[in-house]
Design a protein around this motif. Structure first.
Motif, PDB file in Angstrom:
ATOM      1  N   GLN A 199      10.283  26.630  -3.232  1.00  0.00           N
ATOM      2  CA  GLN A 199      11.255  25.954  -2.303  1.00  0.00           C
ATOM      3  C   GLN A 199      11.811  24.732  -2.619  1.00  0.00           C
ATOM      4  O   GLN A 199      12.211  23.976  -1.608  1.00  0.00           O
ATOM      5  CB  GLN A 199      10.754  26.192  -0.934  1.00  0.00           C
ATOM      6  N   ILE A 200      12.159  24.329  -3.705  1.00  0.00           N
ATOM      7  CA  ILE A 200      12.677  23.090  -4.141  1.00  0.00           C
ATOM      8  C   ILE A 200      13.653  23.239  -5.002  1.00  0.00           C
ATOM      9  O   ILE A 200      13.862  24.330  -5.706  1.00  0.00           O
ATOM     10  CB  ILE A 200      11.519  21.894  -4.327  1.00  0.00           C
ATOM     11  N   SER A 201      14.644  22.035  -5.328  1.00  0.00           N
ATOM     12  CA  SER A 201      15.436  22.226  -6.386  1.00  0.00           C
ATOM     13  C   SER A 201      15.014  21.163  -7.699  1.00  0.00           C
ATOM     14  O   SER A 201      14.628  20.028  -7.571  1.00  0.00           O
ATOM     15  CB  SER A 201      16.721  21.361  -5.947  1.00  0.00           C
ATOM     16  N   ILE A 202      14.877  21.929  -8.708  1.00  0.00           N
ATOM     17  CA  ILE A 202      14.382  21.345 -10.095  1.00  0.00           C
ATOM     18  C   ILE A 202      15.665  21.359 -11.090  1.00  0.00           C
ATOM     19  O   ILE A 202      16.190  22.325 -11.347  1.00  0.00           O
ATOM     20  CB  ILE A 202      13.408  21.709 -10.582  1.00  0.00           C
ATOM     21  N   GLU A 203      16.155  20.026 -11.667  1.00  0.00           N
ATOM     22  CA  GLU A 203      16.940  19.823 -12.726  1.00  0.00           C
ATOM     23  C   GLU A 203      16.008  19.205 -13.889  1.00  0.00           C
ATOM     24  O   GLU A 203      15.195  18.675 -13.607  1.00  0.00           O
ATOM     25  CB  GLU A 203      18.172  19.231 -12.296  1.00  0.00           C
ATOM     26  N   TYR A 204      16.857  19.321 -14.976  1.00  0.00           N
ATOM     27  CA  TYR A 204      16.184  18.618 -16.344  1.00  0.00           C
ATOM     28  C   TYR A 204      17.192  17.613 -17.015  1.00  0.00           C
ATOM     29  O   TYR A 204      18.636  17.882 -16.976  1.00  0.00           O
ATOM     30  CB  TYR A 204      15.816  19.785 -17.295  1.00  0.00           C
ATOM     31  N   LEU A 205      16.570  16.683 -17.357  1.00  0.00           N
ATOM     32  CA  LEU A 205      17.184  15.669 -18.447  1.00  0.00           C
ATOM     33  C   LEU A 205      16.593  15.878 -19.874  1.00  0.00           C
ATOM     34  O   LEU A 205      15.207  15.683 -19.888  1.00  0.00           O
ATOM     35  CB  LEU A 205      16.943  13.999 -17.908  1.00  0.00           C
ATOM     36  N   ARG A 206      17.169  16.263 -20.917  1.00  0.00           N
ATOM     37  CA  ARG A 206      16.765  16.530 -21.944  1.00  0.00           C
ATOM     38  C   ARG A 206      17.051  15.569 -23.053  1.00  0.00           C
ATOM     39  O   ARG A 206      17.983  15.167 -23.405  1.00  0.00           O
ATOM     40  CB  ARG A 206      17.375  17.774 -22.502  1.00  0.00           C
ATOM     41  N   GLU A 207      15.995  14.622 -23.352  1.00  0.00           N
ATOM     42  CA  GLU A 207      15.668  13.616 -24.456  1.00  0.00           C
ATOM     43  C   GLU A 207      16.024  14.082 -25.744  1.00  0.00           C
ATOM     44  O   GLU A 207      14.962  14.970 -26.136  1.00  0.00           O
ATOM     45  CB  GLU A 207      14.745  12.717 -24.167  1.00  0.00           C
ATOM     46  N   GLU A 208      16.810  13.802 -26.512  1.00  0.00           N
ATOM     47  CA  GLU A 208      17.082  14.307 -27.855  1.00  0.00           C
ATOM     48  C   GLU A 208      15.966  13.411 -28.707  1.00  0.00           C
ATOM     49  O   GLU A 208      15.572  13.791 -29.801  1.00  0.00           O
ATOM     50  CB  GLU A 208      18.452  13.917 -28.286  1.00  0.00           C
ATOM     51  N   THR A 209      15.908  11.970 -28.299  1.00  0.00           N
ATOM     52  CA  THR A 209      14.677  11.325 -28.963  1.00  0.00           C
ATOM     53  C   THR A 209      13.936  10.710 -27.708  1.00  0.00           C
ATOM     54  O   THR A 209      14.528  10.671 -26.704  1.00  0.00           O
ATOM     55  CB  THR A 209      15.382  10.401 -29.784  1.00  0.00           C
ATOM     56  N   PRO A 210      12.734  10.311 -27.958  1.00  0.00           N
ATOM     57  CA  PRO A 210      12.135   9.680 -26.857  1.00  0.00           C
ATOM     58  C   PRO A 210      12.789   8.414 -26.478  1.00  0.00           C
ATOM     59  O   PRO A 210      12.918   7.496 -27.280  1.00  0.00           O
ATOM     60  CB  PRO A 210      10.535   9.500 -27.239  1.00  0.00           C
ATOM     61  N   LEU A 211      12.693   8.335 -25.046  1.00  0.00           N
ATOM     62  CA  LEU A 211      13.842   7.137 -24.716  1.00  0.00           C
ATOM     63  C   LEU A 211      12.696   6.052 -23.721  1.00  0.00           C
ATOM     64  O   LEU A 211      13.316   5.242 -23.119  1.00  0.00           O
ATOM     65  CB  LEU A 211      14.697   7.560 -23.639  1.00  0.00           C
ATOM     66  N   GLY A 212      11.500   6.386 -23.749  1.00  0.00           N
ATOM     67  CA  GLY A 212      10.532   5.358 -23.158  1.00  0.00           C
ATOM     68  C   GLY A 212      10.257   5.786 -21.659  1.00  0.00           C
ATOM     69  O   GLY A 212      10.764   7.047 -21.021  1.00  0.00           O
ATOM     70  N   THR A 213       9.722   5.084 -20.649  1.00  0.00           N
ATOM     71  CA  THR A 213       9.310   5.355 -19.276  1.00  0.00           C
ATOM     72  C   THR A 213      10.560   5.221 -18.511  1.00  0.00           C
ATOM     73  O   THR A 213      10.566   5.491 -17.404  1.00  0.00           O
ATOM     74  CB  THR A 213       8.168   4.389 -18.740  1.00  0.00           C
ATOM     75  N   ALA A 214      11.736   4.561 -18.852  1.00  0.00           N
ATOM     76  CA  ALA A 214      12.806   4.556 -18.112  1.00  0.00           C
ATOM     77  C   ALA A 214      14.170   4.937 -18.532  1.00  0.00           C
ATOM     78  O   ALA A 214      15.217   5.353 -17.989  1.00  0.00           O
ATOM     79  CB  ALA A 214      13.004   2.967 -17.610  1.00  0.00           C
ATOM     80  N   GLY A 215      14.169   5.025 -20.142  1.00  0.00           N
ATOM     81  CA  GLY A 215      15.434   5.244 -20.795  1.00  0.00           C
ATOM     82  C   GLY A 215      16.105   6.649 -20.287  1.00  0.00           C
ATOM     83  O   GLY A 215      17.464   6.659 -20.133  1.00  0.00           O
ATOM     84  N   ALA A 216      15.417   7.668 -19.693  1.00  0.00           N
ATOM     85  CA  ALA A 216      15.962   9.111 -19.476  1.00  0.00           C
ATOM     86  C   ALA A 216      17.065   8.862 -18.169  1.00  0.00           C
ATOM     87  O   ALA A 216      17.859   9.757 -17.984  1.00  0.00           O
ATOM     88  CB  ALA A 216      15.028   9.938 -19.223  1.00  0.00           C
ATOM     89  N   LEU A 217      16.563   7.829 -17.208  1.00  0.00           N
ATOM     90  CA  LEU A 217      17.427   7.718 -16.196  1.00  0.00           C
ATOM     91  C   LEU A 217      18.897   7.168 -16.594  1.00  0.00           C
ATOM     92  O   LEU A 217      19.874   7.676 -15.639  1.00  0.00           O
ATOM     93  CB  LEU A 217      17.080   6.367 -15.342  1.00  0.00           C
TER      94      LEU A 217
END
Length: 355
Positions: A199-217
């Motif tokens: 009962q929640i909403s989930i979306e995805y950020l797909r990293e083409e290369t590893p972006l570290g612990t913040a880069g995906a933002l």
């Protein structure tokens, strides 16, 4: 700062208010109208005289009172009360310790401002904030477990670590989640889907290369209007995400990092020197320091300082914000916490889940 409870003039507790000359019949009508199982007897200016329940009415009738008897003879004139803006967790603790399900809220002049109700407090306040979970790491230190399974999907107590994190946040009123995925990310997407099972909403950020612990933002499709909670996907903790968010807002910070006190005992006696002179000794001293707990609250403006596709870890981001004159603060946490980064950590996580 933890979440406090506010009351408005339209809330049902107004139906619980009775004048001091009310009768038992009027008290029963008030109890039925509010369905809150309590009536508050008030004088001029809504100053609290006392409270009564249906149990008080029954005992009064057994003593020979009738429906036209005044409530003044059965009112509890020393009820437990609390001041406004008391933290929700403290209110719940007081109610549990005193075995009460209703708790009047009064100011310094005992003017009634509201009413805490146990059942209502147990329902989490819905938060508009998004939680971003960094779930794209390869988990090299957890091989061979992560050869065919992404680290956040490793089972702990019968379900993935990532599910533990999501369920805890959901229990605190968070409903919107974004998962940053890379390594074996399809397994995460196949398991959680759009989040409707929870009962929640989930979306995805797909990293083409590893972006570290913040880069995906920097891959977020749009800048949010309210602060984000960000957590690593391998951190199991009893931290209250909502309290971290309230603390962040209270301090007006651009970024808040949850930190945990770590103690390490030096295995040897330490000699303190000045040049070649001995100035003191410490026998196996305990060194205390704050470590990054991998959970953060970020203002949306932080995203303006990131470049899409650029590798960035959280400590680097915090340093960049400080260099630009933005406030970064720490949130000291004391709750149980475990960073499941190594095989030994994973074994500990499962041992705790079984105990």
């Amino acid at each position: 700062m933890s979440e406090s409870i506010k009351h408005s003039s339209s809330e049902p507790w107004h139906k619980t208010l009775l004048p001091p000359d009310a009768t038992l019949q009027q008290a029963i009508m008030s109890l039925d109208a509010s369905a809150l199982q309590i009536a508050m007897v008030v004088g001029p200016g809504n100053s609290l005289i006392g409270t009564l329940t249906d149990g008080d009415i029954r005992r009064g009738l057994l003593r020979g009172l009738d429906m036209q008897s005044p409530v003044a003879s059965i009112v509890n004139r020393e009820p437990l009360v609390v001041p406004p803006h008391l933290e929700r967790e403290m209110v719940l603790q007081l109610m549990q310790a005193n075995k009460v399900r209703q708790l009047p809220v009064v100011d310094g002049q005992r003017c009634v401002l509201g009413l805490h109700v146990w059942d209502e407090l147990l329902v989490p306040v819905q938060r508009p904030n998004t939680m971003v979970i960094m779930a794209g790491g390869q988990g090299m230190r957890l091989r061979p477990y992560t050869e065919r399974c992404p680290k956040p999907m490793l089972p702990v107590g019968g379900k993935p670590m990532l599910e533990h994190i999501i369920e805890r946040a959901r229990g605190e009123g968070f409903q919107r989640f974004i998962l940053a995925v890379h390594y074996l990310g399809h397994m995460i997407e196949d398991y959680f889907g759009d989040g409707s099972r929870w009962q929640i909403s989930i979306e995805y950020l797909r990293e083409e290369t590893p972006l570290g612990t913040a880069g995906a933002l920097a891959l977020l499709h749009s800048k949010p209007d309210v602060p984000l909670i960000v957590t690593n996907g391998d951190v199991l903790t009893d931290i209250h995400y909502g309290e971290l968010l309230d603390f962040h807002n209270h301090h007006g910070a651009a970024a808040t990092m949850a930190v945990r006190l770590h103690e390490w005992q030096h295995p040897f006696g330490v000699v303190r020197t000045s040049g070649v002179d001995i100035v003191g000794f410490e026998e196996k001293p305990v060194i205390k320091s704050h470590i990054n707990a991998g959970v953060y609250a970020l203002d949306p403006s932080v995203l303006d300082h990131m470049q899409k596709g650029e590798h960035c870890d959280m400590p680097t981001l915090f340093g960049k914000l400080q260099e630009r004159g933005l406030r970064a603060v720490v949130y000291p946490m004391h709750e149980p916490w475990l960073d499941v980064g190594r095989i030994d950590d994973y074994a500990v996580a499962n041992q705790k889940a079984e105990s």
